[in-house]
Design a protein around this motif. Structure first.
Motif, short mmCIF file in Angstrom:
data_model
loop_
_atom_site.label_atom_id
_atom_site.label_comp_id
_atom_site.label_asym_id
_atom_site.label_seq_id
_atom_site.Cartn_x
_atom_site.Cartn_y
_atom_site.Cartn_z
N GLN A 15 0.87 -1.23 0.05
CA GLN A 15 0.00 -0.05 -0.06
C GLN A 15 0.70 1.19 -0.02
O GLN A 15 0.48 2.27 -0.71
CB GLN A 15 -0.86 -0.07 1.15
CG GLN A 15 -1.94 1.18 1.42
CD GLN A 15 -2.79 1.25 2.53
OE1 GLN A 15 -2.95 0.04 3.21
NE2 GLN A 15 -3.26 2.23 2.77
N GLY A 16 1.94 1.41 0.88
CA GLY A 16 2.81 2.37 0.95
C GLY A 16 3.60 2.69 -0.43
O GLY A 16 3.55 3.75 -0.79
N ARG A 18 2.64 1.57 -3.51
CA ARG A 18 1.29 2.09 -4.37
C ARG A 18 1.32 3.74 -4.23
O ARG A 18 1.37 4.28 -5.23
CB ARG A 18 0.17 1.22 -4.33
CG ARG A 18 -0.72 1.92 -5.32
CD ARG A 18 -2.04 1.33 -5.07
NE ARG A 18 -2.36 -0.25 -5.72
CZ ARG A 18 -2.46 -0.24 -7.19
NH1 ARG A 18 -2.62 0.79 -7.87
NH2 ARG A 18 -2.45 -1.46 -7.73
N SER A 19 1.04 4.00 -3.04
CA SER A 19 0.64 5.49 -2.83
C SER A 19 2.09 6.23 -3.08
O SER A 19 1.76 7.53 -3.93
CB SER A 19 0.75 5.47 -1.30
OG SER A 19 0.46 7.20 -0.93
N LEU A 20 3.41 5.74 -3.02
CA LEU A 20 4.25 6.75 -3.27
C LEU A 20 4.54 6.47 -4.56
O LEU A 20 4.79 7.79 -5.36
CB LEU A 20 5.68 5.82 -2.58
CG LEU A 20 7.00 6.49 -2.85
CD1 LEU A 20 7.15 7.76 -2.50
CD2 LEU A 20 7.95 5.51 -2.34
N ASP A 22 2.37 6.22 -7.23
CA ASP A 22 1.27 6.70 -7.99
C ASP A 22 1.36 8.39 -7.75
O ASP A 22 0.75 9.07 -8.54
CB ASP A 22 0.05 6.46 -7.52
CG ASP A 22 -0.36 4.99 -8.02
OD1 ASP A 22 0.20 4.50 -9.05
OD2 ASP A 22 -1.11 4.37 -7.48
N GLN A 23 2.01 8.79 -6.64
CA GLN A 23 2.14 10.39 -6.46
C GLN A 23 3.32 10.97 -7.58
O GLN A 23 3.16 12.14 -7.45
CB GLN A 23 2.46 10.63 -5.20
CG GLN A 23 1.15 10.23 -4.07
CD GLN A 23 1.49 10.75 -2.69
OE1 GLN A 23 2.40 11.28 -2.43
NE2 GLN A 23 0.73 10.07 -1.83
N THR A 28 3.24 4.83 -12.50
CA THR A 28 1.95 4.09 -11.98
C THR A 28 2.17 2.90 -11.73
O THR A 28 2.87 1.96 -12.36
CB THR A 28 0.59 4.56 -12.66
OG1 THR A 28 -0.43 4.30 -12.38
CG2 THR A 28 0.92 3.70 -14.13
N GLU A 32 -0.27 -5.48 -7.98
CA GLU A 32 0.36 -5.75 -6.80
C GLU A 32 0.09 -7.42 -6.77
O GLU A 32 -0.53 -8.04 -7.36
CB GLU A 32 -0.20 -5.02 -5.65
CG GLU A 32 -0.38 -3.52 -5.53
CD GLU A 32 -1.09 -3.25 -4.40
OE1 GLU A 32 -1.24 -4.16 -3.59
OE2 GLU A 32 -1.65 -2.03 -4.44
#
Length: 245
Positions: A15-16, A18-20, A22-23, A28, A32
């Motif tokens: 999750q971390g 993906r967030s990192l 995608d920002q 992108t 997963e």
């Protein structure tokens, strides 16, 4: 857009990441996976540019998953992202086809930069992983048939002749100075040719020519070996030859 697959058995880590990712601009996460087998399947299905691969996972581990992914599609660039910096793990990962090796306690920006570098042909290596591969202070190193792309023997001729070291380089190191030293310094940081060219204000073709010249001068055959050589001889460290003033 750089397409990334994240393979890690910890949901919070996935999750971390993906967030990192995608920002970040132009990057992108397309899939997963919670283990190596699913990672192989995700890579085949989504055809990513880069796979961020953990090593220790249930079932098929990261090394075997890396080997299968690269064998199926050599265009995929696997970057290991793990908490294990020891030499055997680094050798196994690179020997399986990984192009980079980063540690999970790295700065977020370092991970994103590693993804970009890998996608553009670079070889992002955490300095601690690189040091784990260096020979000991006596100069002895243990041959490892599984190691990725071992350094070639020094070439015959003037380019291989020993000369005085550049200021800040290790004693006895071949001379790599001027623009070549700048290129080597950035290469050791894991930058791809395009990124090096942008930073130095020169064309990618010119960077490629400098890289080839550096390879011949120091007697290596690939970027990973050059990066390790650079760090061992002071060219990859802040304040060393080629680094910004």
């Amino acid at each position: 857009m750089i397409r990334v697959v994240v393979v890690d058995d910890h949901p919070l880590v996935r999750q971390g990441l993906r967030s990192l990712v995608d920002q970040a601009d132009g990057v992108t996460v397309v899939a997963e996976a919670a283990d190596g087998e699913r990672g192989v399947e995700a890579a085949a299905l989504h055809e990513p540019d880069v796979v961020l691969m953990d090593l220790s996972m249930p079932g098929i581990g990261g090394v075997e998953a890396t080997r299968r992914i690269v064998e199926a599609d050599p265009r995929v660039r696997v970057v290991v992202l793990t908490s294990v910096p020891d030499a055997s793990a680094v050798r196994e990962a690179l020997g399986a086809g990984a192009v980079g090796y980063l540690l999970k306690d790295a700065e977020p920006a370092t991970v994103v930069a590693g993804v970009r570098a890998a996608a553009e042909g670079g070889a992002p290596l955490d300095p601690r992983a690189a040091r784990a591969l260096l020979p000991d202070r006596t100069g002895a190193s243990t041959p490892d048939p599984g190691a990725a792309a071992p350094a070639a023997a020094p070439l015959a001729g003037p380019a291989a002749a020993p000369v005085a070291a550049a200021p800040g380089a290790a004693p006895g190191a071949p001379l790599v100075a001027g623009r070549e030293a700048e290129v080597l310094h950035l290469l050791a940081r894991g930058l791809a040719n395009k990124q090096i060219g942008t930073q130095l204000g020169i064309s990618e073709r010119t960077v490629k020519a400098h890289v080839g010249s550096v390879f011949r001068r120091i007697g290596v055959a690939d970027r990973t070996s050059a990066a390790l050589w650079a760090r061992d001889h002071g060219y990859g460290s802040p304040g060393g030859p080629g680094s910004p003033a």
